[in-house]
Design a protein around this motif. Structure first.
Motif, PDB file in Angstrom:
ATOM      1  N   PHE A  28       0.830  -1.201   0.000  1.00 49.33           N
ATOM      2  CA  PHE A  28       0.000   0.000   0.000  1.00 49.33           C
ATOM      3  C   PHE A  28       0.870   1.258   0.000  1.00 49.33           C
ATOM      4  N   VAL A  29       1.861   1.289   0.885  1.00 46.67           N
ATOM      5  CA  VAL A  29       2.752   2.455   0.967  1.00 46.67           C
ATOM      6  C   VAL A  29       3.564   2.597  -0.321  1.00 46.67           C
ATOM      7  N   ASP A  30       4.004   1.476  -0.861  1.00 47.51           N
ATOM      8  CA  ASP A  30       4.776   1.500  -2.101  1.00 47.51           C
ATOM      9  C   ASP A  30       3.955   2.069  -3.252  1.00 47.51           C
ATOM     10  N   LYS A  31       2.675   1.702  -3.307  1.00 42.66           N
ATOM     11  CA  LYS A  31       1.799   2.168  -4.381  1.00 42.66           C
ATOM     12  C   LYS A  31       1.412   3.630  -4.193  1.00 42.66           C
ATOM     13  N   LYS A  32       1.151   4.037  -2.941  1.00 42.48           N
ATOM     14  CA  LYS A  32       0.646   5.383  -2.679  1.00 42.48           C
ATOM     15  C   LYS A  32       1.764   6.426  -2.619  1.00 42.48           C
ATOM     16  N   TYR A  33       2.902   6.067  -2.048  1.00 41.75           N
ATOM     17  CA  TYR A  33       3.983   7.038  -1.853  1.00 41.75           C
ATOM     18  C   TYR A  33       5.283   6.660  -2.546  1.00 41.75           C
ATOM     19  N   GLY A  34       5.332   5.502  -3.116  1.00 43.09           N
ATOM     20  CA  GLY A  34       6.565   4.945  -3.672  1.00 43.09           C
ATOM     21  C   GLY A  34       6.891   5.385  -5.067  1.00 43.09           C
ATOM     22  N   PRO A  35       7.798   4.634  -5.713  1.00 43.21           N
ATOM     23  CA  PRO A  35       8.302   3.351  -5.213  1.00 43.21           C
ATOM     24  C   PRO A  35       9.212   3.531  -4.000  1.00 43.21           C
ATOM     25  N   LEU A  36       9.156   2.562  -3.086  1.00 42.47           N
ATOM     26  CA  LEU A  36       9.886   2.666  -1.837  1.00 42.47           C
ATOM     27  C   LEU A  36      11.398   2.689  -2.038  1.00 42.47           C
TER      28      LEU A  36
END
Length: 213
Positions: A28-36
């Motif tokens: 979720f974080v990778d998709k919303k704020y990423g790529p990590l």
């Protein structure tokens, strides 16, 4: 080889839930704020900033370089807290022996044998312990306290996003860190006791002499 441990069904379900939830959170974080991967440098920096070895070396060095009694008291107590944390985390990891997430890369800074285990997160115990312990002992400037809490939170969250730990590893690690902070607040050495301890390691004759005064 020893027998494979049988994990109780409720615990197995909790661990399975933890693995799935951790994976969903990272994606979720990778998709919303990423790529990590864009933030790997920052997260690795946070990893090193809370690594036990730099903290042990740093506090040990400051103890013997700076003779101010208040600062030396702080460094001695932090060193004791760090040693306590290392012992507690090592025992818990040896007992639980939970493996790290499958996506974890074997590129951690200065690892030891016990670091192959995931539960609890040693970085989280250490960061949270410091974030709670220092405000307990000192009337800190509010902006410093906020910065300290932000750092501890960032360290803990980054452990999951780097795939070093599962969410429960970090959550339980945070609870352990809080308990360690309260224990250390009860064991906190006075400036005189801290100086006595330093003298003991610097020159044992000074310890005996201190009783003759």
């Amino acid at each position: 080889m020893g027998e494979k441990r049988t994990i109780p069904k409720p615990l197995r379900k909790a661990l399975d839930w933890d693995v799935v939830t951790t994976d969903k959170f990272v994606k979720f974080v990778d998709k919303k704020y990423g790529p990590l991967c864009r933030y790997n440098g920052i997260m690795k920096g946070l990893e090193i900033s809370c690594h036990g070895i730099p903290w042990l070396i740093g506090t040990g060095t400051f103890i013997f370089l700076i003779e101010n009694s208040g600062f030396r008291q702080l460094m001695v107590n932090i060193l004791i807290a760090l040693v306590l944390d290392i012992i507690v985390v090592a025992v818990l990891k040896a007992v639980t022996r939970r493996r790290r997430p499958t996506d974890n890369k074997d590129d951690m800074f200065a690892t030891i044998q016990m670091d192959k285990f995931s539960f609890p997160s040693g970085h989280s115990t250490r960061a949270v312990m410091l974030c709670v312990l220092l405000p307990l002992q000192y009337n800190l400037w509010i902006l410093f306290t906020i910065s300290l809490i932000a750092w501890g939170t960032a360290v803990s969250v980054s452990r999951v996003l780097l795939c070093r730990h599962h969410i429960l590893d970090v959550a339980v690690g945070s609870i352990v860190g809080i308990l360690e902070a309260f224990v250390m607040s009860l064991l906190w050495l006075s400036p005189e006791s801290a100086q006595w301890l330093v003298n003991f390691f610097l020159d044992e004759t000074q310890v005996g002499a201190s009783y003759d005064v």
